[in-house]
Motif scaffolding. Structure first.
Motif, PDB file in Angstrom:
ATOM      1  N   GLY A 213       0.828  -1.213   0.000  1.00  0.00           N
ATOM      2  CA  GLY A 213       0.000   0.000   0.000  1.00  0.00           C
ATOM      3  C   GLY A 213       0.857   1.254   0.000  1.00  0.00           C
ATOM      4  N   ALA A 214       1.893   1.263   0.838  1.00  0.00           N
ATOM      5  CA  ALA A 214       2.764   2.439   0.917  1.00  0.00           C
ATOM      6  C   ALA A 214       3.521   2.626  -0.398  1.00  0.00           C
ATOM      7  CB  ALA A 214       3.740   2.288   2.082  1.00  0.00           C
ATOM      8  N   ALA A 219       4.343   5.494  -5.516  1.00  0.00           N
ATOM      9  CA  ALA A 219       4.389   5.499  -6.989  1.00  0.00           C
ATOM     10  C   ALA A 219       3.408   6.502  -7.572  1.00  0.00           C
ATOM     11  CB  ALA A 219       4.099   4.090  -7.517  1.00  0.00           C
ATOM     12  N   GLU A 220       2.258   6.664  -6.917  1.00  0.00           N
ATOM     13  CA  GLU A 220       1.193   7.482  -7.513  1.00  0.00           C
ATOM     14  C   GLU A 220       1.239   8.944  -7.083  1.00  0.00           C
ATOM     15  OE1 GLU A 220      -2.215   5.205  -6.368  1.00  0.00           O
ATOM     16  OE2 GLU A 220      -1.472   3.512  -7.553  1.00  0.00           O
ATOM     17  N   SER A 221       1.866   9.214  -5.941  1.00  0.00           N
ATOM     18  CA  SER A 221       1.837  10.577  -5.389  1.00  0.00           C
ATOM     19  C   SER A 221       2.917  11.460  -6.019  1.00  0.00           C
ATOM     20  CB  SER A 221       2.073  10.495  -3.876  1.00  0.00           C
ATOM     21  OG  SER A 221       2.257  11.783  -3.356  1.00  0.00           O
ATOM     22  N   SER A 224       7.138  14.174  -2.218  1.00  0.00           N
ATOM     23  CA  SER A 224       8.427  13.517  -1.992  1.00  0.00           C
ATOM     24  C   SER A 224       8.274  12.474  -0.886  1.00  0.00           C
ATOM     25  CB  SER A 224       9.464  14.552  -1.563  1.00  0.00           C
ATOM     26  OG  SER A 224       9.135  15.034  -0.273  1.00  0.00           O
ATOM     27  N   PRO A 225       9.213  11.498  -0.819  1.00  0.00           N
ATOM     28  CA  PRO A 225       9.168  10.537   0.292  1.00  0.00           C
ATOM     29  C   PRO A 225       9.216  11.238   1.644  1.00  0.00           C
ATOM     30  CG  PRO A 225      10.724   9.814  -1.391  1.00  0.00           C
ATOM     31  CD  PRO A 225      10.266  11.178  -1.791  1.00  0.00           C
ATOM     32  N   LEU A 226       9.960  12.345   1.712  1.00  0.00           N
ATOM     33  CA  LEU A 226      10.050  13.091   2.976  1.00  0.00           C
ATOM     34  C   LEU A 226       8.671  13.626   3.370  1.00  0.00           C
ATOM     35  CD1 LEU A 226      11.942  14.413   5.143  1.00  0.00           C
ATOM     36  CD2 LEU A 226      12.001  16.416   3.656  1.00  0.00           C
ATOM     37  N   ALA A 227       7.976  14.230   2.398  1.00  0.00           N
ATOM     38  CA  ALA A 227       6.648  14.795   2.685  1.00  0.00           C
ATOM     39  C   ALA A 227       5.658  13.692   3.040  1.00  0.00           C
ATOM     40  CB  ALA A 227       6.161  15.593   1.479  1.00  0.00           C
ATOM     41  N   LEU A 228       5.762  12.557   2.358  1.00  0.00           N
ATOM     42  CA  LEU A 228       4.839  11.449   2.664  1.00  0.00           C
ATOM     43  C   LEU A 228       5.061  10.953   4.093  1.00  0.00           C
ATOM     44  CD1 LEU A 228       4.982   9.501  -0.725  1.00  0.00           C
ATOM     45  CD2 LEU A 228       3.023  10.737   0.205  1.00  0.00           C
TER      46      LEU A 228
END
Ligand SMILES: NC(=O)c1ccc[n+]([C@@H]2O[C@H](COP(=O)([O-])OP(=O)(O)OC[C@H]3O[C@@H](n4cnc5c(N)ncnc54)[C@H](OP(=O)(O)O)[C@@H]3O)[C@@H](O)[C@H]2O)c1
Length: 277
Positions: A213-214, A219-221, A224-228
């Motif tokens: 899920g993550a 992949a879709e967002s 950035s990984p930091l913001a997620l």
């Protein structure tokens, strides 16, 4: 009557020979067959005669075969000198040679297949079997044979040309080896969860589903990984407490850098071994 699969490759007209059809080349082939590539257009060569996926006919040697439009070489880099010499008679003036070998540079490939129309490097990873792979490319010619190769590669997932071949080994460490690193991370997460008392029978599916899920969100967002990560963590909360452990002294980044560096160095060593024969 053989089953005809409709798909983006059902009209693909090129003949393909896969010289060394093991785990990686086999994963590519099985995706192409799922996308409608007629099995009759493909011949696989594996010295042991191991069956190729999708009903593709397998030979143990290339003796007497004519040159295909696309010759995919999928043996190990350590086998390069001997196996490339055995494959060379198949590379005629209308053949595009495509190498998935880690560490073997384009220059060595061109020297090994001097009569070929063109030679290209592609670096796939195992998720190509489901069309969700990553394929880095270098040296794919413009138009003609290159365009037809692109059509094949587009069915495998995200395709990214890498202009500077010097970076190709690092890219291989990231995307070719990367799935194994993620699986190891999943294993570590599951092991850690069981240490906290979660039943292993629960920990495994929970960790897999969480990662899937993550990864889909990643992949879709556009974030950035930091913001997620920040969106999951609230200041002073549970997630932040865990992130602080990963971030402490930059230990996770240091571990990942060491991991990728070790993989890249091994690629270089294998390339040298391939050259030495
Ligand atoms: N595995 C990955 O995730 C991955 C990712 C990116 C790139 N690659 C690249 O893919 C290549 C193959 O890796 P793999 O994991 O698929 O290995 P593999 O499963 O061991 O496949 C190697 C293949 O080469 C064949 N072979 C061995 N000796 C040969 C010879 N003398 N002539 C012709 N074919 C020969 C083997 O045939 P038999 O089975 O008959 O022995 C087998 O089909 C490597 O160059 C690697 O760098 C792999």
């Amino acid at each position: 009557m053989p089953l005809t699969i409709k798909g983006p490759l059902s009209q693909f007209g090129e003949s393909i020979t896969i010289f060394g059809c093991g785990a990686m080349a086999g994963a590519m082939l099985s995706r192409w067959i799922d996308c409608g590539l007629p099995p009759a257009q493909v011949t696989a060569i594996s010295p042991s005669g191991r069956a190729a996926p999708g009903g593709v006919s397998t030979l143990t040697a290339a003796d007497g075969m004519s040159a295909p439009d696309i010759l995919l070489i999928g043996f190990k880099p350590q086998q390069f000198v001997r196996a490339a010499a055995a494959a060379e008679p198949l590379a005629g003036p209308n053949t595009l040679v495509v190498s998935i070998l880690a560490g073997v540079p384009l220059g060595d490939l061109v020297r090994a297949f001097p009569r070929a129309e063109a030679v290209a490097r592609v670096m796939p990873n195992m998720p190509v079997a489901t069309g969700r792979g990553v394929v880095a490319t270098h040296g794919v010619p413009e138009g003609g044979a290159g365009e037809r190769l692109q059509k094949l590669l587009d069915t495998l997932g995200h395709v990214q040309p890498i202009a500077d071949e010097n970076g190709f080994e690092a890219v291989t460490a990231l995307t070719g080896c990367g799935p194994a690193f993620l699986y190891r991370f999943a294993q570590a997460l599951t092991g850690a969860a069981t240490r906290l008392g979660i039943d292993p029978a629960d920990a495994d599916p929970l960790a897999r589903a969480m990662l899937a899920g993550a990864a889909a969100t990643l992949a879709e967002s556009d974030d950035s990984p930091l913001a997620l990560a920040e969106a999951v963590a609230s200041p002073g909360g549970m997630t932040q407490a865990g992130l602080d452990v990963l971030d402490n002294d930059g230990r996770l980044i240091a571990l990942m850098a060491e991991t990728l560096r070790a993989a890249r160095e091994r690629g270089r060593t294998l390339a040298q071994a391939a050259r030495d024969g």
